[in-house]
Write a protein that holds these residues in place. Sequence first.
Motif, PDB file in Angstrom:
ATOM      1  N   GLY A  72       0.831  -1.263  -0.015  1.00  0.00           N
ATOM      2  CA  GLY A  72       0.214   0.121  -0.010  1.00  0.00           C
ATOM      3  C   GLY A  72       0.849   1.379  -0.096  1.00  0.00           C
ATOM      4  O   GLY A  72       0.586   2.310  -0.785  1.00  0.00           O
ATOM      5  N   ARG A  73       1.861   1.186   0.910  1.00  0.00           N
ATOM      6  CA  ARG A  73       2.642   2.441   0.648  1.00  0.00           C
ATOM      7  C   ARG A  73       3.502   2.598  -0.425  1.00  0.00           C
ATOM      8  O   ARG A  73       3.653   3.681  -1.036  1.00  0.00           O
ATOM      9  CB  ARG A  73       3.831   2.357   2.159  1.00  0.00           C
ATOM     10  N   LEU A  74       4.129   1.533  -1.116  1.00  0.00           N
ATOM     11  CA  LEU A  74       4.829   1.705  -2.098  1.00  0.00           C
ATOM     12  C   LEU A  74       3.936   1.917  -3.397  1.00  0.00           C
ATOM     13  O   LEU A  74       4.322   2.601  -4.136  1.00  0.00           O
ATOM     14  CB  LEU A  74       5.688   0.244  -2.505  1.00  0.00           C
ATOM     15  N   ALA A  87      12.115  13.797  -4.041  1.00  0.00           N
ATOM     16  CA  ALA A  87      12.782  14.700  -3.537  1.00  0.00           C
ATOM     17  C   ALA A  87      13.126  14.525  -2.142  1.00  0.00           C
ATOM     18  O   ALA A  87      13.950  15.200  -1.446  1.00  0.00           O
ATOM     19  CB  ALA A  87      11.854  16.025  -3.626  1.00  0.00           C
ATOM     20  N   ASN A  88      12.409  13.699  -1.198  1.00  0.00           N
ATOM     21  CA  ASN A  88      12.476  13.550   0.211  1.00  0.00           C
ATOM     22  C   ASN A  88      12.387  12.175   0.478  1.00  0.00           C
ATOM     23  O   ASN A  88      11.304  11.678   0.948  1.00  0.00           O
ATOM     24  CB  ASN A  88      11.579  14.394   0.999  1.00  0.00           C
ATOM     25  N   PRO A  89      13.273  11.197   0.265  1.00  0.00           N
ATOM     26  CA  PRO A  89      13.092   9.832   0.287  1.00  0.00           C
ATOM     27  C   PRO A  89      12.648   9.336   1.586  1.00  0.00           C
ATOM     28  O   PRO A  89      12.158   8.434   1.900  1.00  0.00           O
ATOM     29  CB  PRO A  89      14.274   9.269  -0.139  1.00  0.00           C
ATOM     30  N   LEU A  90      13.170   9.905   2.664  1.00  0.00           N
ATOM     31  CA  LEU A  90      12.871   9.463   4.142  1.00  0.00           C
ATOM     32  C   LEU A  90      11.276   9.999   4.488  1.00  0.00           C
ATOM     33  O   LEU A  90      10.858   8.953   5.256  1.00  0.00           O
ATOM     34  CB  LEU A  90      13.641  10.471   5.235  1.00  0.00           C
ATOM     35  N   GLU A  91      10.531  10.421   3.646  1.00  0.00           N
ATOM     36  CA  GLU A  91       9.122  10.523   3.835  1.00  0.00           C
ATOM     37  C   GLU A  91       8.501   9.414   3.506  1.00  0.00           C
ATOM     38  O   GLU A  91       7.412   9.030   3.862  1.00  0.00           O
ATOM     39  CB  GLU A  91       8.669  11.794   2.998  1.00  0.00           C
ATOM     40  N   ILE A  92       9.103   8.548   2.899  1.00  0.00           N
ATOM     41  CA  ILE A  92       8.401   7.224   2.496  1.00  0.00           C
ATOM     42  C   ILE A  92       8.387   6.484   3.747  1.00  0.00           C
ATOM     43  O   ILE A  92       7.217   5.765   3.789  1.00  0.00           O
ATOM     44  CB  ILE A  92       9.462   6.305   1.336  1.00  0.00           C
ATOM     45  N   LEU A  93       9.019   6.518   4.796  1.00  0.00           N
ATOM     46  CA  LEU A  93       8.963   5.796   5.892  1.00  0.00           C
ATOM     47  C   LEU A  93       7.932   6.418   6.743  1.00  0.00           C
ATOM     48  O   LEU A  93       7.430   5.734   7.737  1.00  0.00           O
ATOM     49  CB  LEU A  93      10.394   5.766   6.643  1.00  0.00           C
ATOM     50  N   ALA A  94       7.484   7.533   6.603  1.00  0.00           N
ATOM     51  CA  ALA A  94       6.590   8.401   7.548  1.00  0.00           C
ATOM     52  C   ALA A  94       5.006   7.854   7.242  1.00  0.00           C
ATOM     53  O   ALA A  94       4.073   8.671   6.766  1.00  0.00           O
ATOM     54  CB  ALA A  94       6.734   9.765   7.576  1.00  0.00           C
ATOM     55  N   VAL A  95       4.691   6.615   7.437  1.00  0.00           N
ATOM     56  CA  VAL A  95       3.270   6.070   7.069  1.00  0.00           C
ATOM     57  C   VAL A  95       2.201   6.785   8.064  1.00  0.00           C
ATOM     58  O   VAL A  95       1.320   6.546   7.668  1.00  0.00           O
ATOM     59  CB  VAL A  95       3.310   4.662   7.304  1.00  0.00           C
ATOM     60  N   ARG A  97       1.716   9.679   8.626  1.00  0.00           N
ATOM     61  CA  ARG A  97       1.265  10.985   7.804  1.00  0.00           C
ATOM     62  C   ARG A  97       0.098  10.507   6.741  1.00  0.00           C
ATOM     63  O   ARG A  97      -0.308  11.355   6.142  1.00  0.00           O
ATOM     64  CB  ARG A  97       2.313  11.567   7.465  1.00  0.00           C
ATOM     65  N   GLY A  98      -0.114   9.292   6.547  1.00  0.00           N
ATOM     66  CA  GLY A  98      -1.075   8.692   5.623  1.00  0.00           C
ATOM     67  C   GLY A  98      -0.292   8.665   4.338  1.00  0.00           C
ATOM     68  O   GLY A  98       0.937   8.862   4.081  1.00  0.00           O
ATOM     69  N   GLY A  99      -1.121   8.202   3.256  1.00  0.00           N
ATOM     70  CA  GLY A  99      -0.576   7.840   2.055  1.00  0.00           C
ATOM     71  C   GLY A  99      -0.227   6.369   1.781  1.00  0.00           C
ATOM     72  O   GLY A  99       0.524   5.741   1.651  1.00  0.00           O
ATOM     73  N   MET A 100      -1.373   5.704   1.696  1.00  0.00           N
ATOM     74  CA  MET A 100      -1.525   4.379   1.284  1.00  0.00           C
ATOM     75  C   MET A 100      -2.597   4.326   0.179  1.00  0.00           C
ATOM     76  O   MET A 100      -3.613   4.997  -0.153  1.00  0.00           O
ATOM     77  CB  MET A 100      -1.951   3.563   2.343  1.00  0.00           C
ATOM     78  N   ALA A 101      -2.246   3.392  -1.033  1.00  0.00           N
ATOM     79  CA  ALA A 101      -2.975   2.990  -1.711  1.00  0.00           C
ATOM     80  C   ALA A 101      -3.663   1.607  -1.814  1.00  0.00           C
ATOM     81  O   ALA A 101      -2.919   0.772  -1.806  1.00  0.00           O
ATOM     82  CB  ALA A 101      -2.196   3.142  -3.208  1.00  0.00           C
TER      83      ALA A 101
END
Length: 287
Positions: A72-74, A87-95, A97-101
């Motif tokens: 979902g995150r990927l 632009a900010n790869p570390l934000e990928i780990l900040a689940v 904060r939302g952002g799931m597909a």
Amino acid sequence: MPFPDIDPIAIAIGPIAIRWYALAYIAGLTIGWWGARRLVRADGLWGAVRRPDGVAIDDLVVWVALGLILGGRLGYVLFYNLEAYLANPLEILAVWRGGMAFHGGLAGAIVAMILFARVRGLPVLPIFDVVAVVTPIGLFFGRIANFINGELWGRPAPDFPYAVVFPHGGDVPRYPSQLIEAGTQGVILLVVMLIAVKIAGFRRPGLIAGIFGIGYAVARIVSEFFREPDPQLGFLFGREVDALSGGITMGMLLSIPVLLGGIALVVVARSGATRRGALADGEAPSA
């Protein structure tokens, strides 16, 4: 009508905060696990098809949960906001904060189930079928959590009597698209799946999973007509003409392969071909 002021944090103990979104995942997985165990114990639904037992379902939940979260995150990163995350790869780990597909989560769960089936020496299609029946439960709770968070709101709907003014959606009344999705992808799809199991059982491996694929894709495409496209993407093709029309969104586009895969599974399962390799030892295949 005004947006109900519900704190996204359900429980806070000192620095520890548990959000409704996390509870939605927990509720979906827990109730889905309970439902799956009941399904594999229902002998009359299976006939001669080999199935996972209750212990296997206990372990499967962990595999599916990992596949769901990682996929979902990927999926969100790749399909919805790749430029920002590059632009900010570390934000990928900040689940948190939302952002799931969902489509990414579905792909991750499928990979997890395939690997699980290989490790346990089980046919994979019966596992797909069982998980397909209970997946709408998680979809329902997830969309309710989206509504509580005030995210993924709908398109402008000034004449809709139950339109909602979302806190981050401006002063425009909008369709409560999250609740529409909870009703279509959650409640209605669950009823469809239970009826399909009641009629067909799990005797043709892949049939129930295929019905889910078709049902989810149709429900998602319909829901997208009420949902505001993600601002960083907008409409991929075409443009909005009025509140319930417009171009193609990412959610619609990603639902097309789910629809086609569902149709293919139903056709192959109805032919009887999927029963090969899925029968219990000593059972002869039949049409």
